[in-house]
Scaffold this motif. Structure first.
Motif, mmCIF file in Angstrom:
data_model
loop_
_atom_site.group_PDB
_atom_site.id
_atom_site.type_symbol
_atom_site.label_atom_id
_atom_site.label_comp_id
_atom_site.label_asym_id
_atom_site.label_seq_id
_atom_site.Cartn_x
_atom_site.Cartn_y
_atom_site.Cartn_z
ATOM 1 N N UNK A 192 6.878 -0.635 -11.492
ATOM 2 C CA UNK A 192 6.607 0.657 -12.147
ATOM 3 C C UNK A 192 5.672 1.523 -11.320
ATOM 4 N N UNK A 193 6.062 2.764 -11.119
ATOM 5 C CA UNK A 193 5.215 3.712 -10.399
ATOM 6 C C UNK A 193 4.265 4.379 -11.370
ATOM 7 N N UNK A 194 3.413 5.216 -10.802
ATOM 8 C CA UNK A 194 2.412 5.876 -11.640
ATOM 9 C C UNK A 194 3.013 6.736 -12.716
ATOM 10 N N UNK B 237 7.138 -15.254 -0.947
ATOM 11 C CA UNK B 237 6.676 -13.879 -1.002
ATOM 12 C C UNK B 237 7.652 -12.892 -0.360
ATOM 13 N N UNK B 238 8.342 -13.309 0.720
ATOM 14 C CA UNK B 238 9.223 -12.377 1.416
ATOM 15 C C UNK B 238 10.699 -12.577 1.093
ATOM 16 N N UNK B 239 11.002 -13.328 0.034
ATOM 17 C CA UNK B 239 12.411 -13.506 -0.337
ATOM 18 C C UNK B 239 12.982 -12.180 -0.835
ATOM 19 N N UNK B 240 14.311 -12.091 -0.837
ATOM 20 C CA UNK B 240 14.960 -10.831 -1.167
ATOM 21 C C UNK B 240 14.600 -10.366 -2.583
ATOM 22 N N UNK B 241 14.599 -11.282 -3.537
ATOM 23 C CA UNK B 241 14.337 -10.872 -4.913
ATOM 24 C C UNK B 241 12.891 -10.390 -5.065
ATOM 25 N N UNK B 242 11.959 -11.009 -4.339
ATOM 26 C CA UNK B 242 10.569 -10.574 -4.429
ATOM 27 C C UNK B 242 10.383 -9.197 -3.793
ATOM 28 N N UNK B 243 11.045 -8.966 -2.663
ATOM 29 C CA UNK B 243 10.966 -7.647 -2.033
ATOM 30 C C UNK B 243 11.539 -6.562 -2.943
ATOM 31 N N UNK B 244 12.677 -6.875 -3.589
ATOM 32 C CA UNK B 244 13.281 -5.899 -4.506
ATOM 33 C C UNK B 244 12.365 -5.645 -5.703
ATOM 34 N N UNK B 245 11.719 -6.699 -6.203
ATOM 35 C CA UNK B 245 10.838 -6.539 -7.358
ATOM 36 C C UNK B 245 9.642 -5.653 -7.015
ATOM 37 N N UNK B 246 9.076 -5.841 -5.820
ATOM 38 C CA UNK B 246 7.951 -4.993 -5.429
ATOM 39 C C UNK B 246 8.388 -3.538 -5.274
ATOM 40 N N UNK B 247 9.587 -3.348 -4.703
ATOM 41 C CA UNK B 247 10.082 -1.976 -4.533
ATOM 42 C C UNK B 247 10.406 -1.322 -5.860
ATOM 43 N N UNK B 248 10.742 -2.138 -6.876
ATOM 44 C CA UNK B 248 11.109 -1.594 -8.190
ATOM 45 C C UNK B 248 9.966 -1.610 -9.177
ATOM 46 N N UNK C 298 11.845 -7.389 -14.253
ATOM 47 C CA UNK C 298 10.841 -8.220 -13.600
ATOM 48 C C UNK C 298 9.923 -7.388 -12.721
ATOM 49 N N UNK C 299 8.657 -7.722 -12.787
ATOM 50 C CA UNK C 299 7.659 -7.106 -11.908
ATOM 51 C C UNK C 299 6.774 -8.209 -11.336
#
Length: 665
Positions: free
Chosen positions: A96-98, A83-94, A139-140
């Motif tokens: 889609x926004x509202x 859950x806290x790996x770099x790619x997962x953190x980047x995916x959450x930050x990227x 990826x999301x």
């Protein structure tokens, strides 16, 4: 599978430019390579690093909204990680926004399967046979609980089928929270495939001296699974059947694919013509190019290697499970590219092969089942070997234009199963510990009258098959022994020239036979299945040699001054019905303390082995019985059977496919 073959659009970043004749853009081909790879490499860019990052991850193509989708359909790629790996953190930050400004983190995913090392005349022309694929998408994180659980099952079972269901599931809350799943929406993709032999420059090909000193060719390569090793806290006595069957069948399938790739264009063509089934679906996504499918599509399973789903042999496995398209195409390869020249493989489209498998397999599966000796993986291994190495060499099936003519059995059937029976104390009772052995006479697919006259004892068939069968015998796959040496044919090579008939002796023998008369039995190929080993026993019989020369060869046994004493009884001559033979054998087995024989177990095993035989009719399936005894093994009994396939055909008991039309037992 949709009615049209779908292709990914050719984007500037996805189009293959170098050797573009090897490029493939079909979804079916690309998704198949991804799913066949044990892991994929995922590339992404982190703004905190000057270098792109590449991670090996486990990934699988699938569709949560359409679980029945086929590999040729539009699919997403699911990959999982901490859950806290770099790619997962980047995916959450990227994510889609509202306002829809972002599609997710951009990823490039690649996978490669190595099929062989291509060795050429010059270093610059060396290459690999390979299958590679690239996917490009966004990826999301998967946040919906049902989809996340579905994806975890998809990914887990992509490693070993059925593994998810055979563990503690569903995952608990802590496990679900510590694991993230990424869903990659694919925008474009491409594959590149190389197969075939080496290719050299014309100038080098014209250099005879160079060609005389430089070996060229292909060394096939494939990933192989080893024998499972139990963990320190494992409490399960035997490796589960679903694991062993996946391992054994997967190894054989990948080996076949590697040799298939040696043929020019084998992989490129084969991957476009066969799909691996996830289900059926016809949804389309904008931007996907449609191409009219011109070739027939064959669906198999979610992986590119076959999986044996059966674990108990009370029911025969279907030939479609045991046989892959790659193995069928193996028949059509050039002799120079075959791993075992002149060695036929099972072809489910061949009616003779189908007949012999349907007719012979009940005896194998019944004896395997009732012998209490073989694990599910050993059964699968031996059945697959029998299917591919023996079935194609039994010749034409009985028909209105062909009668079986092997002297191996009185009705001409070229296959003779044998059940070796011993006992071993277990839990206070003596439990049968039997093994399966069989003899067969190898016949070509067409044996003309002229050929039979020239070679009445079919010596050519034996001389062709014995060295080939020796390669797969005395190996003990998974037993820690070298399986590459095969059976030792030193004694066979030493005596064969003395025991085979010479051309003049064959002519003499033929002159002494009446028109249509079959010669007495000359030889036999016996193979015993001992766990995962196969023991080859070539037999010679004195009859034809004696008729031709007036001499009788002596019996020889290496390493022993005195032969073992063994009594042979022609049991079919002592009883009026097959049922009486069965009852007598149950009394004998009961006298030895073999519990299963004393409770009708032998009658059940016999009915399963020969479902076309009526117990109320005259004997003929039971032919011989042998007895021996030693202090080490105790009583040892062997039952010899004649399956009576020609008689079953004449009486209409077996169909043209070799299946039982009526069971009169």
């Amino acid at each position: 599978m949709p009615s049209h073959a779908l292709e990914y659009p050719k984007q500037p970043y996805s189009t293959v430019k170098r050797l573009n004749d090897r490029a493939r853009y079909s979804l079916e081909t690309i998704h198949g390579i991804i799913n066949a790879s044990p892991f994929v490499h995922v590339a992404f860019q982190d703004s905190t690093s000057p270098f792109p990052a590449v991670l090996p991850m486990i990934g699988q193509m699938g569709s949560f909204s359409r679980p029945s989708a086929d590999l040729g359909d539009v699919l997403d790629l699911y990959i999982h990680g901490y859950v806290s790996s770099r790619i997962m953190n980047l995916a959450r930050a990227s994510s889609p926004s509202g306002d829809g400004d972002s599609e997710g983190i951009p990823l490039t995913i690649s996978a490669t399967i190595l099929d062989g090392y291509v060795l050429s005349l010059t270093p610059n022309s060396h290459s690999y046979n390979y299958r590679s694929a690239n996917l490009f998408g966004y990826a999301t994180p998967v946040t919906e609980p049902a989809e996340k659980t579905w994806a975890m099952e998809l990914v887990t079972n992509s490693v070993i089928p059925q593994r998810y269901q055979n563990t503690r599931v569903p995952p608990n809350n802590a496990e679900m929270q510590s694991t993230s799943i990424l869903k990659v929406k694919i925008k474009a993709g491409s594959a590149k495939i190389r197969s075939g032999e080496p290719h050299d420059e014309r100038g080098d090909l014209a250099d005879e001296e160079l060609r005389q000193k430089t070996w060229v060719g292909v060394v096939p390569a494939w990933m192989e699974f080893g024998e499972p090793v139990a963990g320190g806290y494992n409490k399960v006595e035997k490796v589960p059947g679903y694991i062993e069957e996946w391992r054994v069948e997967g190894n054989e399938a990948r080996r076949g694919e590697a040799y298939e790739a040696v043929k020019e264009g084998g992989k490129a063509k084969g991957r476009d013509e066969s799909s691996n089934k996830l289900g059926q679906g016809n949804g389309l996504r904008p931007g996907i190019v449609m191409q009219r499918r011109l070739r027939y599509t064959c669906t198999t399973m979610a992986r590119t290697h076959p999986i044996l789903r059966w674990t108990a042999l009370a029911h025969r496995p279907s030939t479609s499970t045991l046989q892959t398209a790659q193995q069928r195409r193996q028949q059509q390869r050039d002799v120079s590219s075959k791993p075992e020249p002149n060695y036929l493989y099972y072809d489910e489209d061949n009616p003779d092969h189908r007949y012999w498998w349907n007719a012979c397999s009940p005896s194998l599966t019944s004896i395997f089942k009732h012998s209490n000796t073989y694990t599910p993986a050993q059964k699968a291994l031996q059945l697959t070997w029998f299917l591919n190495k023996v079935i194609p060499n039994l010749g034409p099936r009985p028909s209105s234009t062909h009668r079986l003519q092997s002297p191996l059995n009185y009705d001409g059937t070229p296959y003779r199963p044998t059940w070796n029976l011993g006992c071993l104390p277990a839990s206070g009772n003596k439990k049968i510990t039997g093994t399966f052995r069989f003899s067969f006479e190898p016949y070509p697919s067409i044996r003309t009258a002229a050929a039979a006259a020239k070679d009445p004892t079919n010596q050519a068939g034996y001389q062709r098959m014995i060295p080939l069968l020796a390669k797969g015998c005395h190996g003990g796959v998974g037993e820690g022994e070298d399986d590459t040496k095969g059976a030792d044919l030193t004694w066979y090579d030493e005596v064969k020239d003395h025991l085979y008939l010479t051309p003049s002796e064959r002519a003499i023998l033929h002159s002494k036979l009446a028109p249509g008369q079959q010669p007495p039995e000359h030889a036999a190929l016996a193979i015993g299945f001992l766990n995962s080993k196969r023991v080859l026993k070539p037999y010679f019989f004195a009859g034809p040699k004696s008729l031709a020369t007036g001499l009788s060869p002596h019996q020889m046994r290496p390493g022993r001054e005195e032969p073992d004493v063994k009594v042979y009884l022609p049991i079919m001559q002592f009883f009026e019905t097959e049922g009486q033979v069965v009852e007598a054998l149950e009394r004998v087995g009961g006298g030895f303390g073999w519990d299963e024989f004393d409770r009708g177990g032998y009658a059940k095993a016999f009915r399963e082995a020969f479902p076309h035989v009526d117990l109320n009719e005259a004997p003929g399936t039971h032919t011989w019985l042998s007895f021996s005894y030693s202090k080490a093994t105790g009583p040892y009994m062997t039952v010899y059977y004649a399956p009576r396939f020609q008689e079953a055909y004449d009486r209409g008991l077996l169909s043209e496919e070799g299946k039982v039309k009526q069971n009169s037992a």
